[in-house]
Design an enzyme around this catalytic site. Structure first.
Site, PDB file in Angstrom:
ATOM      1  N   ARG A  54       0.809  -1.221   0.000  1.00  0.00           N
ATOM      2  CA  ARG A  54       0.000   0.000   0.000  1.00  0.00           C
ATOM      3  C   ARG A  54       0.840   1.267   0.000  1.00  0.00           C
ATOM      4  NH1 ARG A  54      -4.743   1.237   3.770  1.00  0.00           N
ATOM      5  NH2 ARG A  54      -4.514   3.107   2.525  1.00  0.00           N
ATOM      6  N   LYS A  55       2.152   1.115   0.041  1.00  0.00           N
ATOM      7  CA  LYS A  55       3.028   2.279   0.029  1.00  0.00           C
ATOM      8  C   LYS A  55       3.318   2.687  -1.423  1.00  0.00           C
ATOM      9  CE  LYS A  55       3.160   2.140   4.486  1.00  0.00           C
ATOM     10  NZ  LYS A  55       2.274   1.015   4.778  1.00  0.00           N
ATOM     11  N   VAL A  56       3.966   3.840  -1.598  1.00  0.00           N
ATOM     12  CA  VAL A  56       4.185   4.384  -2.941  1.00  0.00           C
ATOM     13  C   VAL A  56       5.102   3.476  -3.758  1.00  0.00           C
ATOM     14  CG1 VAL A  56       5.098   6.353  -4.231  1.00  0.00           C
ATOM     15  CG2 VAL A  56       3.733   6.729  -2.168  1.00  0.00           C
TER      16      VAL A  56
END
Length: 382
Positions: free
Chosen positions: A184-186
């Site tokens: 879910r991180k960049v």
């Protein structure tokens, strides 16, 4: 379905992972070392140490600072529970302070009142990629001689203006910064984390602790023409990153500027689409902050029920998440002695939702989200 998030992984990442699999060296090795060098260079940090995940990074940060039983660590309850858990892993006590409702980050005006003779560190969370006010926070920390750890789990690619200059989160501005590479991180390596620091001794301790306290890394032992026997100098952990993950991470690093630029464009479009909706509170950057927009969090008017809004959107094929959790409301922390009001943190959890945002999000999907939000605002239910 419009998902809450979608990692951007392509053939380049698949090819990089395949190459490592066929190389015969899949555990922590040359790819991890290269990933560390490239990440350090990108954020302007003298040292970067890759680990299994950001929770491990936070615990190693505290352990390297010799924080343990009897010590207090100031942080926010309004964060994923890993922030508080890492403190507990070390036998220390988390002391929760409230957030600034405008930024969802630690309210630096409340920081000094939380400091006691037992305070050893502050964990500043760059929540949802929005930089915390590090200038104000560091002024308090320096005055009291307290270490600062940046929980930058969500903040790869975010920037902050310090002394008139734009600088990447992770430089670091405190003593240690910790990153996550969760999907879910960049940018993602599936799971994974990174610690950055300007202190070579802290970096040495991270590397010792992440690999069982082993005196000689595998790469040195396997590459030596002489037999080497390692020692185990301290009680350490198995917090290593694999070379497969690191190879994927190196390709993701190449994408980071583009991913952030796309996310910023998506956030700007949301502001345009939602800006005229009465009663809806939109996120905004401080003049000294540039977010990577890891998440896009909107505040609902009091007349709307959070769960009902989220269910109605899900029924239309739009995934959302509730406002950031509050650790003090969870069973492991519910009976702790919370010395300070956490009213704003509780309100943010109860009155906000996270909308879908990812680099490849299409404008028609954003329009679908905006129309669904407009319909909820028109209902006016309690």
């Amino acid at each position: 379905m419009i998902p809450i998030a979608a990692p951007l992984l392509a053939e380049e990442e698949a090819d990089a992972a395949r190459e490592v699999v066929l190389s015969g060296w899949v555990s922590q090795g040359p790819q991890v070392a290269a990933f560390e060098r490239e990440f350090a260079a990108l954020v302007g940090a003298p040292h970067a140490c890759a680990v299994a995940n950001c929770t491990a990074a936070l615990q190693l940060a505290l352990a390297a600072l010799d924080i343990g039983a009897g010590d207090e660590v100031i942080t926010v309850s309004h964060s994923f529970i890993a922030t508080a858990n890492a403190i507990r892993y070390q036998g220390a006590t988390p002391v929760f302070v409230d957030i600034d409702p405008e930024t969802y980050n630690l309210d630096c005006a409340r920081l000094a009142e939380a400091i006691t003779g037992h305070t050893r560190a502050i964990i500043a969370v760059h929540q949802m990629g929005m930089p915390c006010d590090m200038a104000a926070l560091m002024a308090v920390a320096r005055h009291h001689g307290i270490a600062v750890i940046e929980d930058a789990a969500c903040a790869a690619g975010s920037q902050i203006r310090m002394s008139g200059e734009w600088e990447p989160i992770g430089k670091p501005h405190g003593h240690i910064a910790c990153f996550s590479f969760h999907p879910r991180k960049v940018i993602t390596t599936g799971e994974g984390g990174m610690l950055t620091t300007a202190d070579p001794e802290l970096d040495r301790r991270f590397r010792l602790l992440r690999q069982h306290g082993m005196s000689i890394p595998d790469t040195v032992r396997h590459g030596s023409s002489r037999v080497i026997f390692e020692d185990y100098l301290v009680v350490g952990y198995n917090y290593r990153m694999t070379d497969i993950q690191a190879a994927v991470g190196r390709k993701q690093l190449e994408r980071l500027p583009e991913l952030v630029a796309r996310r910023r464009a998506v956030a700007a479009k949301y502001a345009e689409l939602l800006g005229s909706f009465a009663g809806l509170r939109l996120p905004a950057e401080s003049e000294w902050a540039r977010s990577n927009w890891q998440s896009y969090c909107v505040g609902l008017p009091d007349r709307l029920d959070q769960r009902t809004v989220m269910q109605n959107l899900l029924n239309k094929g739009i995934a959302t998440r509730r406002g950031i959790m509050c650790s003090h409301r969870e069973p492991p922390y519910a009976n702790a002695n919370h010395r300070h009001s956490l009213r704003q943190s509780e309100a943010a959890q109860a009155r906000s939702i996270l909308l879908p945002i990812y680099a490849q999000m299409k404008e028609e999907d954003q329009l679908c989200v905006a129309n669904a939000i407009r319909a909820e605002l028109a209902h006016g239910y309690n």
